[in-house]
Design a protein around this motif. Structure first.
Motif, PDB file in Angstrom:
ATOM      1  N   LYS A  78       0.824  -1.216   0.000  1.00  0.00           N
ATOM      2  CA  LYS A  78       0.000   0.000   0.000  1.00  0.00           C
ATOM      3  C   LYS A  78       0.857   1.265   0.000  1.00  0.00           C
ATOM      4  CE  LYS A  78      -4.028  -2.012   2.294  1.00  0.00           C
ATOM      5  NZ  LYS A  78      -4.911  -1.970   3.475  1.00  0.00           N
ATOM      6  N   CYS A  79       2.139   1.119   0.362  1.00  0.00           N
ATOM      7  CA  CYS A  79       3.042   2.285   0.355  1.00  0.00           C
ATOM      8  C   CYS A  79       3.577   2.577  -1.041  1.00  0.00           C
ATOM      9  CB  CYS A  79       4.248   2.042   1.279  1.00  0.00           C
ATOM     10  SG  CYS A  79       3.819   1.924   3.019  1.00  0.00           S
ATOM     11  N   ASP A  80       3.541   1.576  -1.908  1.00  0.00           N
ATOM     12  CA  ASP A  80       4.239   1.701  -3.198  1.00  0.00           C
ATOM     13  C   ASP A  80       3.834   2.940  -4.013  1.00  0.00           C
ATOM     14  OD1 ASP A  80       5.719  -0.469  -2.497  1.00  0.00           O
ATOM     15  OD2 ASP A  80       4.567  -1.912  -3.689  1.00  0.00           O
ATOM     16  N   PRO A  81       2.514   3.227  -4.163  1.00  0.00           N
ATOM     17  CA  PRO A  81       2.163   4.429  -4.943  1.00  0.00           C
ATOM     18  C   PRO A  81       2.674   5.720  -4.278  1.00  0.00           C
ATOM     19  CG  PRO A  81       0.224   3.027  -4.588  1.00  0.00           C
ATOM     20  CD  PRO A  81       1.322   2.480  -3.730  1.00  0.00           C
ATOM     21  N   LEU A  82       2.761   5.721  -2.952  1.00  0.00           N
ATOM     22  CA  LEU A  82       3.261   6.917  -2.257  1.00  0.00           C
ATOM     23  C   LEU A  82       4.773   7.052  -2.486  1.00  0.00           C
ATOM     24  CD1 LEU A  82       1.235   6.546   1.060  1.00  0.00           C
ATOM     25  CD2 LEU A  82       0.851   8.226  -0.756  1.00  0.00           C
ATOM     26  N   ILE A  83       5.448   5.910  -2.526  1.00  0.00           N
ATOM     27  CA  ILE A  83       6.895   5.929  -2.803  1.00  0.00           C
ATOM     28  C   ILE A  83       7.123   6.476  -4.217  1.00  0.00           C
ATOM     29  CG2 ILE A  83       8.958   4.480  -3.078  1.00  0.00           C
ATOM     30  CD1 ILE A  83       7.650   2.614  -0.893  1.00  0.00           C
ATOM     31  N   SER A  84       6.228   6.078  -5.135  1.00  0.00           N
ATOM     32  CA  SER A  84       6.341   6.603  -6.514  1.00  0.00           C
ATOM     33  C   SER A  84       6.152   8.114  -6.544  1.00  0.00           C
ATOM     34  CB  SER A  84       5.287   5.974  -7.424  1.00  0.00           C
ATOM     35  OG  SER A  84       5.456   4.598  -7.461  1.00  0.00           O
ATOM     36  N   LEU A  85       5.360   8.610  -5.615  1.00  0.00           N
ATOM     37  CA  LEU A  85       5.134  10.065  -5.560  1.00  0.00           C
ATOM     38  C   LEU A  85       6.288  10.812  -4.887  1.00  0.00           C
ATOM     39  CD1 LEU A  85       1.373  10.479  -4.506  1.00  0.00           C
ATOM     40  CD2 LEU A  85       2.421  11.156  -6.672  1.00  0.00           C
ATOM     41  N   GLY A  86       7.217  10.047  -4.294  1.00  0.00           N
ATOM     42  CA  GLY A  86       8.371  10.707  -3.684  1.00  0.00           C
ATOM     43  C   GLY A  86       8.577  10.411  -2.213  1.00  0.00           C
ATOM     44  N   ALA A  87       7.683   9.598  -1.627  1.00  0.00           N
ATOM     45  CA  ALA A  87       7.858   9.279  -0.197  1.00  0.00           C
ATOM     46  C   ALA A  87       9.038   8.338  -0.008  1.00  0.00           C
ATOM     47  CB  ALA A  87       6.592   8.627   0.348  1.00  0.00           C
ATOM     48  N   LYS A  88       9.666   8.450   1.178  1.00  0.00           N
ATOM     49  CA  LYS A  88      10.664   7.447   1.571  1.00  0.00           C
ATOM     50  C   LYS A  88       9.923   6.322   2.290  1.00  0.00           C
ATOM     51  CE  LYS A  88      14.109  11.036   2.245  1.00  0.00           C
ATOM     52  NZ  LYS A  88      14.084  12.213   3.121  1.00  0.00           N
ATOM     53  N   TYR A  89      10.592   5.180   2.409  1.00  0.00           N
ATOM     54  CA  TYR A  89       9.981   4.047   3.100  1.00  0.00           C
ATOM     55  C   TYR A  89      10.946   3.502   4.142  1.00  0.00           C
ATOM     56  CZ  TYR A  89       8.359  -0.690   4.009  1.00  0.00           C
ATOM     57  OH  TYR A  89       7.964  -1.843   4.634  1.00  0.00           O
ATOM     58  N   ARG A  90      10.433   3.155   5.309  1.00  0.00           N
ATOM     59  CA  ARG A  90      11.229   2.462   6.331  1.00  0.00           C
ATOM     60  C   ARG A  90      10.474   1.208   6.727  1.00  0.00           C
ATOM     61  NH1 ARG A  90      16.394   4.934   7.863  1.00  0.00           N
ATOM     62  NH2 ARG A  90      16.257   6.946   6.836  1.00  0.00           N
ATOM     63  N   SER A  91      11.202   0.219   7.203  1.00  0.00           N
ATOM     64  CA  SER A  91      10.578  -1.094   7.355  1.00  0.00           C
ATOM     65  C   SER A  91       9.900  -1.340   8.698  1.00  0.00           C
ATOM     66  CB  SER A  91      11.615  -2.193   7.093  1.00  0.00           C
ATOM     67  OG  SER A  91      12.664  -2.054   8.017  1.00  0.00           O
ATOM     68  N   CYS A  92       9.922  -0.381   9.606  1.00  0.00           N
ATOM     69  CA  CYS A  92       9.164  -0.545  10.859  1.00  0.00           C
ATOM     70  C   CYS A  92       8.885   0.844  11.450  1.00  0.00           C
ATOM     71  CB  CYS A  92       9.915  -1.412  11.860  1.00  0.00           C
ATOM     72  SG  CYS A  92      11.454  -0.710  12.425  1.00  0.00           S
ATOM     73  N   PRO A  93       7.864   0.925  12.329  1.00  0.00           N
ATOM     74  CA  PRO A  93       7.527   2.227  12.938  1.00  0.00           C
ATOM     75  C   PRO A  93       8.700   2.856  13.682  1.00  0.00           C
ATOM     76  CG  PRO A  93       5.747   0.654  13.288  1.00  0.00           C
ATOM     77  CD  PRO A  93       6.875  -0.120  12.677  1.00  0.00           C
TER      78      PRO A  93
END
Ligand SMILES: NC(=O)C1=CN([C@@H]2O[C@H](COP(=O)(O)OP(=O)(O)OC[C@H]3O[C@@H](n4cnc5c(N)ncnc54)[C@H](OP(=O)(O)O)[C@@H]3O)[C@@H](O)[C@H]2O)C=CC1
Ligand SMILES: O=CCCC(=O)O
Length: 335
Positions: A78-93
């Motif tokens: 569910k994060c993937d489209p946001l990552i495409s928009l420029g968000a970074k991703y981390r693997s835990c809170p």
């Protein structure tokens, strides 16, 4: 419990932000409307935990407004489209909280909100003084206080900020924030709340925002149950429920909820904006709140039973307007 120590209704404004946020916004922001001033300690790195129906558009609006956003969701895809928009991703809170100045959380219920904030690799593990945690999930007072205690034990600040408004207002940046907790954090994140919402209330001590949200949703759940009864009764006595919706919308009990959801309900369609399981959760939590102060709430209790019936018929993930189906089942078996 004392409710509403002070309430501040704040229309949209864009004061107090140190970095320009203008280029990609869906709203008509301009750099002229931003006054850099008091928040030198706020670098603008924003974490977002939980990108479901509500969290996704909220995070999306922050990204589109130019914020530096890092996301996490239990279901990573569910994060993937946001990552495409420029968000970074981390693997835990924990990692999100550690890498961001402020972190928002939009989780399903008290259990998930506690788990994400206080569990293993939860956000609290990544918190430290000068950071802030803003829980925008709908939870009960006790849960919010528990999360607050865990966050504040790290030296960080805490704000509860459940929202009024559903999927469309979230997409349009038109939510209403019901905040309580650290006023300094509220002041710091005003520009972010203004991106995601149209107004905000500051209600004082932690618990008051959660309580306000539960009262509002208790009323909403009962209204929808009552509306459902009226729709079915009108049909059974030979009236056109579509005309009923028109009559209601022109009079004193008219509400956007009836005119927007009513036409789909006539067609037995329930496109999910607010999942029925969450409405039942909110009624359950509101009944607990009422119990805590010995307040009688017979209408809400009856409505809660109806939502439980709807859940037992597999309607949990439908929109909460599907509660009308529970009455249809009753009508058939009772006639
Ligand atoms: N929808 C609406 O109209 C509104 C909802 N709310 C409230 O906002 C909150 C979120 O609602 P909404 O976005 O609709 O709900 P969703 O069911 O779409 O999203 C729930 C989110 O919680 C996550 N989650 C659930 N369980 C866990 C868990 N055990 N551990 C970690 N993450 C978990 C989900 O992750 P995953 O994707 O992996 O399932 C998802 O990110 C709820 O408290 C709801 O009551 C408030 C106002 C309006
Ligand atoms: O919690 C959900 C609220 C939905 C709404 O305010 O329309």
């Amino acid at each position: 419990m004392s409710v509403t120590l002070s309430s501040t209704f704040c229309p949209k404004s864009f004061g107090h932000f140190t970095r320009p946020m203008f280029s990609l916004s869906t709203k008509q922001f301009s750099s002229d409307s931003i006054t850099a001033s008091t928040t030198d300690d706020f670098s603008g790195c924003v974490g977002f935990l939980g990108v479901g129906i509500m969290g996704y558009p909220m995070a999306q609006n922050l990204i589109k407004a130019g914020c530096d956003v890092t996301v996490w969701n239990r279901t990573k895809s569910k994060c993937d489209p946001l990552i495409s928009l420029g968000a970074k991703y981390r693997s835990c809170p924990e990692e999100v909280a550690a890498s961001c100045d402020v972190t928002f959380a939009m989780l399903a219920d008290p259990e998930s909100a506690v788990d994400v904030a206080c569990g293993k690799h939860g956000a609290a593990s990544g918190m430290s003084p000068s950071k802030g945690y803003i829980d925008v999930s709908t939870v009960d007072v006790t849960t919010s206080k528990l999360i607050s205690a865990h966050i504040k034990a790290t030296g960080a600040l805490f704000l509860e900020a459940p929202v009024s408004g559903s999927k469309k207002p979230a997409e349009d940046g038109q939510l209403i924030f019901l905040t309580a907790g650290d006023r300094a954090l509220f002041d710091k994140v005003v520009p972010l709340l203004d991106i995601m919402g149209k107004s905000k209330f500051y209600l004082g001590d932690v618990g008051n925002g959660a309580a306000m949200k539960l009262v509002v949703n208790m009323i909403m759940g009962s209204m929808m149950a009552s509306f459902s009864e009226g729709m079915l009764l009108s049909e059974k006595v030979g009236l056109d429920p579509s005309v009923l919706i028109e009559v209601i919308s022109g009079g004193a009990i008219g509400a956007p909820m009836f005119s927007t959801k009513g036409p789909s309900m006539v067609k037995s369609l329930y496109p999910t904006a607010f999942p029925l399981k969450h409405q039942q959760k909110d009624l359950r939590l509101a009944l607990g709140l009422a119990e805590s102060v010995s307040q009688s709430t017979p209408i809400a209790a009856a409505a809660n039973e109806l939502y439980k019936v709807a859940k037992s018929h597999g309607l949990s993930d439908e929109d909460f307007s599907a509660v009308i189906e529970a009455l249809k089942v009753r009508s058939v078996s009772g006639s």
